[in-house]
Write an enzyme that holds these catalytic residues in place. Sequence first.
Site, PDB file in Angstrom:
ATOM      1  CD  GLU A   1     -19.791 -36.758 -64.903  1.00  0.00           C
ATOM      2  OE1 GLU A   1     -20.540 -35.953 -65.466  1.00  0.00           O
ATOM      3  OE2 GLU A   1     -19.700 -36.864 -63.663  1.00  0.00           O
TER       4      GLU A   1
ATOM      5  CB  CYS B   1     -20.026 -37.499 -59.537  1.00  0.00           C
ATOM      6  SG  CYS B   1     -19.722 -36.008 -60.487  1.00  0.00           S
TER       7      CYS B   1
ATOM      8  CG  HIS C   1     -19.539 -35.944 -55.314  1.00  0.00           C
ATOM      9  ND1 HIS C   1     -18.438 -36.136 -56.109  1.00  0.00           N
ATOM     10  CD2 HIS C   1     -20.331 -35.063 -55.988  1.00  0.00           C
ATOM     11  CE1 HIS C   1     -18.552 -35.399 -57.202  1.00  0.00           C
ATOM     12  NE2 HIS C   1     -19.694 -34.745 -57.152  1.00  0.00           N
TER      13      HIS C   1
HETATM   14  N1  COA Z   1     -14.661 -13.853 -50.792  1.00  0.00           N
HETATM   15  C1  COA Z   1     -15.092 -14.969 -50.167  1.00  0.00           C
HETATM   16  N2  COA Z   1     -16.196 -15.673 -50.555  1.00  0.00           N
HETATM   17  C2  COA Z   1     -16.878 -15.217 -51.632  1.00  0.00           C
HETATM   18  C3  COA Z   1     -16.481 -14.072 -52.342  1.00  0.00           C
HETATM   19  C4  COA Z   1     -15.306 -13.367 -51.888  1.00  0.00           C
HETATM   20  N3  COA Z   1     -14.859 -12.275 -52.498  1.00  0.00           N
HETATM   21  N4  COA Z   1     -17.345 -13.870 -53.360  1.00  0.00           N
HETATM   22  C5  COA Z   1     -18.266 -14.873 -53.286  1.00  0.00           C
HETATM   23  N5  COA Z   1     -17.990 -15.679 -52.249  1.00  0.00           N
HETATM   24  C6  COA Z   1     -18.699 -16.881 -51.832  1.00  0.00           C
HETATM   25  C7  COA Z   1     -20.209 -16.774 -51.887  1.00  0.00           C
HETATM   26  O1  COA Z   1     -20.727 -16.143 -50.718  1.00  0.00           O
HETATM   27  C8  COA Z   1     -20.590 -18.235 -51.998  1.00  0.00           C
HETATM   28  O2  COA Z   1     -20.486 -18.856 -50.749  1.00  0.00           O
HETATM   29  P1  COA Z   1     -21.751 -19.629 -50.105  1.00  0.00           P
HETATM   30  O3  COA Z   1     -22.209 -20.620 -51.123  1.00  0.00           O
HETATM   31  O4  COA Z   1     -21.177 -20.260 -48.900  1.00  0.00           O
HETATM   32  O5  COA Z   1     -22.766 -18.570 -49.866  1.00  0.00           O
HETATM   33  C9  COA Z   1     -19.476 -18.821 -52.853  1.00  0.00           C
HETATM   34  O6  COA Z   1     -18.394 -17.899 -52.765  1.00  0.00           O
HETATM   35  C10 COA Z   1     -19.847 -18.991 -54.306  1.00  0.00           C
HETATM   36  O7  COA Z   1     -20.354 -17.779 -54.760  1.00  0.00           O
HETATM   37  P2  COA Z   1     -21.637 -17.731 -55.712  1.00  0.00           P
HETATM   38  O8  COA Z   1     -21.960 -16.323 -56.018  1.00  0.00           O
HETATM   39  O9  COA Z   1     -22.703 -18.593 -55.142  1.00  0.00           O
HETATM   40  O10 COA Z   1     -20.968 -18.423 -56.975  1.00  0.00           O
HETATM   41  P3  COA Z   1     -21.521 -18.730 -58.405  1.00  0.00           P
HETATM   42  O11 COA Z   1     -22.949 -18.357 -58.552  1.00  0.00           O
HETATM   43  O12 COA Z   1     -20.571 -18.095 -59.357  1.00  0.00           O
HETATM   44  O13 COA Z   1     -21.402 -20.325 -58.540  1.00  0.00           O
HETATM   45  C11 COA Z   1     -21.553 -22.658 -57.991  1.00  0.00           C
HETATM   46  C12 COA Z   1     -21.160 -21.242 -57.496  1.00  0.00           C
HETATM   47  C13 COA Z   1     -21.120 -23.652 -56.935  1.00  0.00           C
HETATM   48  C14 COA Z   1     -23.059 -22.741 -58.192  1.00  0.00           C
HETATM   49  C15 COA Z   1     -20.807 -22.938 -59.325  1.00  0.00           C
HETATM   50  O14 COA Z   1     -19.430 -22.906 -59.114  1.00  0.00           O
HETATM   51  C16 COA Z   1     -21.191 -24.254 -59.953  1.00  0.00           C
HETATM   52  O15 COA Z   1     -22.183 -24.362 -60.669  1.00  0.00           O
HETATM   53  N6  COA Z   1     -20.394 -25.295 -59.695  1.00  0.00           N
HETATM   54  C17 COA Z   1     -20.637 -26.633 -60.172  1.00  0.00           C
HETATM   55  C18 COA Z   1     -21.641 -27.337 -59.276  1.00  0.00           C
HETATM   56  C19 COA Z   1     -21.611 -28.800 -59.509  1.00  0.00           C
HETATM   57  O16 COA Z   1     -20.558 -29.370 -59.743  1.00  0.00           O
HETATM   58  N7  COA Z   1     -22.751 -29.469 -59.430  1.00  0.00           N
HETATM   59  C20 COA Z   1     -22.745 -30.871 -59.727  1.00  0.00           C
HETATM   60  C21 COA Z   1     -23.348 -31.713 -58.700  1.00  0.00           C
HETATM   61  S1  COA Z   1     -22.704 -31.642 -57.153  1.00  0.00           S
END
Ligand code: COA
Length: 405
Positions: A84, A116, A238
Site C-alpha cells: 500500500e 495490509c 496481522h
Molecule cells: N501504561 C500501560 N498501558 C497504558 C498506559 C500506561 N501508562 N496508557 C495507556 N495504556 C494502554 C491503554 O489502556 C490501551 O490499552 P487497551 O487498548 O488494552 O485498553 C492502550 O494503552 C492504548 O491506549 P489508548 O488510549 O487506547 O491509545 P490511543 O487512543 O492513543 O491509540 C490506537 C491507540 C491503537 C487506536 C492507535 O495507536 C492507532 O490508531 N493505531 C493504528 C491502528 C491501525 O493500525 N489500524 C489499522 C488496521 S488494523
Amino acid sequence: MTDREVGIDALSVYIPHFYLDLKDMAQANGVDPDKYYVGLGGKHMAILPPDEDPVTMAAEAAKALVESWNIDKKSIGMVIVGTESSVDGAKPIASFVHGLLGLPTECRVFDAQHACYGATAGLTMALNWCATRDKKALIIATDVARYDVRSAGEPTQGAGAVAMVISSNPSLLKIRQDIDAAYSNHVFDFFRPLYRSTAVVDGKFSLECYLTALECTYERFKKQTGLNLSDLDFLLFHVPFPKMAYKAFARLYEIESKERSLPPLSDIFEDMTGCALWANREVGNIYSGSLYLALAGLLETPNINPATKKVGMFSYGSGCCAEFLLGEFKGDQTRWKGKTGLIGHLSKRVKISYEEYIKIREAYEGKIPLNTLSLGNGSYYKYCGIIEHKRIYDNSSSDAPPMST
Ligand code: COA
C-alpha cells in the site's frame, strides 16, 4: 484445483538498518513510555532512510531469498508485490523488482493492493497458480507505515519487506487451498488519499472492523474445516501493533471457551501466538508484511520447532478485506532455521535519536535535501531520485541490466 501440495517454499525478510526506541518517542510526545511498551506492546520501530524505499526493500528481500535459499531465477514465472506504499500510479513495484533482480521475461508481474491484505491476495492467487504447474511464484510484501507526527498511530509505524517463494511441494509451509474463509466490507477505518504521504486512521473503529472480520473468517474456517482453536498449534495474526494480536486472540478465546474448556488465556496465548511476536516488537507495523514477519519470528524463535505443526493465519487489510488461512509446517526445521535473515538484520541495526527520526521524515517528504543526511547504511540497492519522471535505482554492482534513465 489439484491434490498437489502447495505453499511457502522459502522466506526472507528485509529490515532497515536504523531503529528508534519507542521510549524516545514517548518522551518527545510527553507520554508514559509504558503506554507504547505495554499498552501497544511495541519496543523499537524500524526507520527507513531516504535513500531506500518500498522498491529497494522489496528487492533486498528478494535478492536475499534467491541467494540464501538457492532459488533458480529461471524457475520464477510470476512476481506479485503486496503493498500500500506504491511509488507510481501505473508502474508496479513488482516491475522495478523484476528489473533489479534480472528475472526472466517469461513472467507475469504486478502489484496487489488492499491495505495490509495485499500480500495475502497475492499468496492465495499464487497457490492456485502453482497447483497446476512446476514454476514458482515470488510474492513480496513491502511497506512503510507512516502516520502524522504526534498522532495516535505514530508509535505504530515501521518499515520492512518479506519475500516468499510459493511452489508445489514446498519445503517450509504447506497451505490448504480448499478453504475459502474470506470477508469483505466497505469501511473507512484506515486509508491514504493519493495526496497524502501518511495514513488517515480511525484507530478505535479500525480495531472493531479487524475483530469483526476475525470473527467472521474464523466462523467460516471452522465451518469449512471442522477445526477450532484447540486443533491448532500456532495462531498468527496481522500485527498493526503487538497488543492487537493479544486482543484478537482473546476474542477467539472468549468465543471458544463458551464451547470447551481451555488452558488459561495467558498460557495458551503465549504458546500459540505471543512466542512469535518478538520480531514485530522490534520492527513495528510493516502493513502487508506484518503477518509474515510474525511467521518469520516463529520460524526463528529459539527452542521452538514448529515442524509438522498446524498454524492458523489471519490476514486483515483495512477497507476492508480479511482471510483466515491454515498451514502445516514441513518436517525439517534445518531447512529454514537461520535462513530468513531476520536475526542478521536485527543484530546489526543502529539506534537513532528522535531528532534524527524527524530529520529523516523531512528528507523523505522532500522538505530537506537528501544530501543533508549522511547515513551510509550498506544496503545493496539505493533509491537515487527521479530523472525525467523516472525513478532511478542504483544497481550498478548487480547482475541485472542497468535500469533505463
Ligand atoms: N501504561 C500501560 N498501558 C497504558 C498506559 C500506561 N501508562 N496508557 C495507556 N495504556 C494502554 C491503554 O489502556 C490501551 O490499552 P487497551 O487498548 O488494552 O485498553 C492502550 O494503552 C492504548 O491506549 P489508548 O488510549 O487506547 O491509545 P490511543 O487512543 O492513543 O491509540 C490506537 C491507540 C491503537 C487506536 C492507535 O495507536 C492507532 O490508531 N493505531 C493504528 C491502528 C491501525 O493500525 N489500524 C489499522 C488496521 S488494523
